[in-house]
Enzyme design. Structure first.
Site, PDB file in Angstrom:
ATOM      1  N   ARG A  22       0.845  -1.218   0.000  1.00  0.00           N
ATOM      2  CA  ARG A  22       0.000   0.000   0.000  1.00  0.00           C
ATOM      3  C   ARG A  22       0.875   1.261   0.000  1.00  0.00           C
ATOM      4  NH1 ARG A  22      -0.481   4.672   2.647  1.00  0.00           N
ATOM      5  NH2 ARG A  22      -0.034   3.584   4.597  1.00  0.00           N
ATOM      6  N   ASP A  23       1.596   1.524   1.081  1.00  0.00           N
ATOM      7  CA  ASP A  23       2.354   2.777   1.166  1.00  0.00           C
ATOM      8  C   ASP A  23       3.490   2.767   0.149  1.00  0.00           C
ATOM      9  OD1 ASP A  23       3.043   5.276   2.086  1.00  0.00           O
ATOM     10  OD2 ASP A  23       3.359   4.690   4.171  1.00  0.00           O
ATOM     11  N   CYS A 244       4.299   9.282   0.100  1.00  0.00           N
ATOM     12  CA  CYS A 244       2.904   9.695   0.001  1.00  0.00           C
ATOM     13  C   CYS A 244       2.788  10.659  -1.167  1.00  0.00           C
ATOM     14  CB  CYS A 244       2.438  10.364   1.293  1.00  0.00           C
ATOM     15  SG  CYS A 244       0.770  11.024   1.148  1.00  0.00           S
TER      16      CYS A 244
HETATM   17  P1  HMG Z   1     -13.523  14.168  -2.511  1.00  0.00           P
HETATM   18  O1  HMG Z   1     -13.257  14.642  -3.877  1.00  0.00           O
HETATM   19  O2  HMG Z   1     -13.800  15.179  -1.430  1.00  0.00           O
HETATM   20  O3  HMG Z   1     -14.686  13.086  -2.546  1.00  0.00           O
HETATM   21  O4  HMG Z   1     -12.273  13.276  -2.067  1.00  0.00           O
HETATM   22  P2  HMG Z   1     -16.246  13.278  -2.431  1.00  0.00           P
HETATM   23  O5  HMG Z   1     -16.673  12.621  -1.151  1.00  0.00           O
HETATM   24  O6  HMG Z   1     -16.615  14.727  -2.652  1.00  0.00           O
HETATM   25  O7  HMG Z   1     -16.755  12.409  -3.681  1.00  0.00           O
HETATM   26  C1  HMG Z   1     -16.508  12.820  -5.022  1.00  0.00           C
HETATM   27  C2  HMG Z   1     -16.671  11.642  -5.962  1.00  0.00           C
HETATM   28  O8  HMG Z   1     -15.669  10.654  -5.681  1.00  0.00           O
HETATM   29  C3  HMG Z   1     -17.997  10.922  -5.841  1.00  0.00           C
HETATM   30  O9  HMG Z   1     -18.339  10.448  -7.144  1.00  0.00           O
HETATM   31  C4  HMG Z   1     -17.692   9.729  -4.969  1.00  0.00           C
HETATM   32  O10 HMG Z   1     -18.535   8.607  -5.182  1.00  0.00           O
HETATM   33  C5  HMG Z   1     -16.290   9.396  -5.427  1.00  0.00           C
HETATM   34  P3  HMG Z   1     -19.519  11.133  -7.992  1.00  0.00           P
HETATM   35  O11 HMG Z   1     -20.720  10.972  -7.104  1.00  0.00           O
HETATM   36  O12 HMG Z   1     -19.095  12.553  -8.139  1.00  0.00           O
HETATM   37  O13 HMG Z   1     -19.504  10.295  -9.232  1.00  0.00           O
HETATM   38  N1  HMG Z   1     -15.552   8.755  -4.325  1.00  0.00           N
HETATM   39  C6  HMG Z   1     -14.951   7.548  -4.378  1.00  0.00           C
HETATM   40  N2  HMG Z   1     -14.817   6.650  -5.359  1.00  0.00           N
HETATM   41  C7  HMG Z   1     -14.169   5.508  -5.055  1.00  0.00           C
HETATM   42  N3  HMG Z   1     -13.657   5.235  -3.825  1.00  0.00           N
HETATM   43  C8  HMG Z   1     -13.760   6.123  -2.826  1.00  0.00           C
HETATM   44  C9  HMG Z   1     -14.427   7.337  -3.092  1.00  0.00           C
HETATM   45  N4  HMG Z   1     -14.693   8.408  -2.333  1.00  0.00           N
HETATM   46  C10 HMG Z   1     -15.383   9.257  -3.078  1.00  0.00           C
HETATM   47  N5  HMG Z   1     -13.274   5.843  -1.609  1.00  0.00           N
HETATM   48  C11 HMG Z   1     -11.326  11.465  -0.767  1.00  0.00           C
HETATM   49  C12 HMG Z   1     -12.192  12.726  -0.762  1.00  0.00           C
HETATM   50  C13 HMG Z   1     -11.048  11.094   0.656  1.00  0.00           C
HETATM   51  C14 HMG Z   1     -12.111  10.372  -1.466  1.00  0.00           C
HETATM   52  C15 HMG Z   1     -10.016  11.750  -1.556  1.00  0.00           C
HETATM   53  O14 HMG Z   1      -9.411  12.870  -0.981  1.00  0.00           O
HETATM   54  C16 HMG Z   1      -9.046  10.593  -1.507  1.00  0.00           C
HETATM   55  O15 HMG Z   1      -9.297   9.547  -2.105  1.00  0.00           O
HETATM   56  N6  HMG Z   1      -7.898  10.760  -0.801  1.00  0.00           N
HETATM   57  C17 HMG Z   1      -6.919   9.704  -0.635  1.00  0.00           C
HETATM   58  C18 HMG Z   1      -5.530  10.228  -0.632  1.00  0.00           C
HETATM   59  C19 HMG Z   1      -4.561   9.085  -0.359  1.00  0.00           C
HETATM   60  O16 HMG Z   1      -4.869   7.930  -0.562  1.00  0.00           O
HETATM   61  N7  HMG Z   1      -3.350   9.439   0.130  1.00  0.00           N
HETATM   62  C20 HMG Z   1      -2.352   8.482   0.451  1.00  0.00           C
HETATM   63  C21 HMG Z   1      -2.645   7.673   1.672  1.00  0.00           C
HETATM   64  S1  HMG Z   1      -2.312   8.543   3.202  1.00  0.00           S
HETATM   65  C22 HMG Z   1      -0.641   8.209   3.530  1.00  0.00           C
HETATM   66  O17 HMG Z   1       0.045   7.704   2.693  1.00  0.00           O
HETATM   67  C23 HMG Z   1      -0.110   8.499   4.910  1.00  0.00           C
HETATM   68  C24 HMG Z   1       0.107   7.226   5.750  1.00  0.00           C
HETATM   69  O18 HMG Z   1       1.010   6.328   5.110  1.00  0.00           O
HETATM   70  C25 HMG Z   1       0.651   7.600   7.137  1.00  0.00           C
HETATM   71  C26 HMG Z   1       1.852   8.542   7.098  1.00  0.00           C
HETATM   72  O19 HMG Z   1       2.852   8.241   6.414  1.00  0.00           O
HETATM   73  O20 HMG Z   1       1.756   9.579   7.774  1.00  0.00           O
HETATM   74  C27 HMG Z   1      -1.221   6.480   5.967  1.00  0.00           C
HETATM   75 MG    MG Z   2       3.176   6.509   5.166  1.00  0.00          MG
END
Ligand code: HMG
Ligand code: MG
Length: 303
Positions: A22-23, A244
């Site tokens: 994943r990460d 990320c």
């Molecule tokens: P948004 O644009 O605000 O979403 O994104 P929304 O709720 O307004 O929805 C917009 C559209 O997206 C809708 O479709 C939803 O159905 C669709 P429409 O009705 O317009 O056709 N949608 C989705 N489709 C599929 N799967 C979903 C989903 N959600 C909404 N889950 C959202 C908000 C959270 C979805 C977006 O910002 C996002 O996906 N962010 C993820 C970012 C990410 O993955 N970053 C990396 C992971 S974090 C990390 O790496 C840190 C960590 O390792 C710890 C560390 O190192 O500190 C964990």
């Molecule tokens: Mg991380």
């Protein structure tokens, strides 16, 4: 065989929470074919991993590298005794994860306003409105929920993160019903004194895990410090891949091999086979077209 030399104040056993699929893969420029991802997960289980964070049910446009989450989960042979958690940000993600019959998810919050906006399109406060129904519904469905807090030490836009702000976000997540809180040093800037201060500020290390990125070469030192402060779950990525996509300065996670080399040397049990991990990272490096950044992989793969 190396003879272990222990140190006082360390646990006998550490749970390594593997985040490579994943990460690691979320930040690769190349999209890895789904068959290769499934093989990666199988190899990790074969090396002794008991918890493998497999993919994310996030918006596919936000993280195209993991857009094949359903297909991957359908291919992964889930071994008894091995957990395969997935990242879930919202109810849409939960619906997708439940449809694939996952039994553990992880929500991921930000400790800072700017990263909440960049990573989740939410404010620091409104991220909780997104997580609350996810955790409630997951727990009601018998699905365990882990929580991450990102930018626990500093954030590229806001500078150092105040410790009370991290504790407040973390306690709210635990209060929702998450079983564990992983403290993320997303940009790898923490140093051991800061790690100790943060863990102490939580009052107890019991439900804490640590998640260090190795950007400044501090991940191993920080991990040892966290273990001495009572933490027993450590996130790591095999081969040290990762980062990320919404925090440009984030590089790979602490490499699982670097962690296992240190813990083997200390006589702390992980259940992991270092040789098989190195084989996996060498195979993955061939696939990604670049060598593993892990020093242990580099040393051991030379023969
Ligand atoms: P948004 O644009 O605000 O979403 O994104 P929304 O709720 O307004 O929805 C917009 C559209 O997206 C809708 O479709 C939803 O159905 C669709 P429409 O009705 O317009 O056709 N949608 C989705 N489709 C599929 N799967 C979903 C989903 N959600 C909404 N889950 C959202 C908000 C959270 C979805 C977006 O910002 C996002 O996906 N962010 C993820 C970012 C990410 O993955 N970053 C990396 C992971 S974090 C990390 O790496 C840190 C960590 O390792 C710890 C560390 O190192 O500190 C964990
Ligand atoms: Mg991380």
């Amino acid at each position: 065989m190396r003879r272990p030399y222990g140190l006082e104040g360390l646990p006998h056993q550490v749970t390594v929470y593997e985040v490579g699929p994943r990460d690691g893969l979320q930040n690769e420029a190349a999209v890895v074919p789904v068959e290769a991802k499934a093989e990666f997960v199988a190899r990790l289980a074969g090396a002794g991993h008991k918890v493998i964070e497999t993919t994310s049910f996030v918006h596919p446009k936000w993280v195209p590298q993991l857009a094949d989450a359903e297909e991957l989960l359908a291919r992964v042979e889930r071994r008894p005794g091995v957990r395969y958690p997935v990242l879930v940000p919202n109810e849409r993600g939960l619906d997708r994860a439940l449809a694939m019959e996952v039994d553990e998810i992880a929500v991921f919050a930000s400790a800072t306003e700017t990263f909440a906006a960049k990573n989740l399109n939410r404010s620091l406060e409104s991220q909780f409105d997104m997580f609350e129904p996810v955790v409630a519904r997951a727990v009601a469905a018998g699905v365990r929920v882990r929580a991450y807090v990102s930018m626990c030490f500093a954030d590229p836009w806001e500078g150092p993160t105040p410790i009370p702000q991290v504790v407040e976000v973390g306690e709210r997540l635990l209060g929702l019903g998450c079983y564990e809180l992983s403290l993320g040093d997303t940009i790898g800037v923490a140093t051991p004194g800061h790690v100790t201060a943060l863990i102490e500020a939580f009052g107890s290390p019991d439900r804490l895990a640590v998640h260090f990125h190795d950007t400044y070469g501090q991940a191993l030192g920080n991990t040892l410090t966290a273990l001495r402060a009572g933490v027993t779950t450590v996130d790591a990525s095999t081969g040290g891949i990762g980062g990320c996509p919404y925090a440009e300065s984030a590089t790979g996670n602490l490499a699982t091999e670097d962690l296992v080399w240190m813990l083997d040397g200390l006589g702390v049990e992980t259940g992991l086979d270092l040789g098989k991990l190195v084989e996996t990272s060498t195979w993955l490096a061939g696939l990604l077209g670049r060598p593993s950044p892990s020093r242990v992989v580099q040393a051991l793969s030379k023969g």
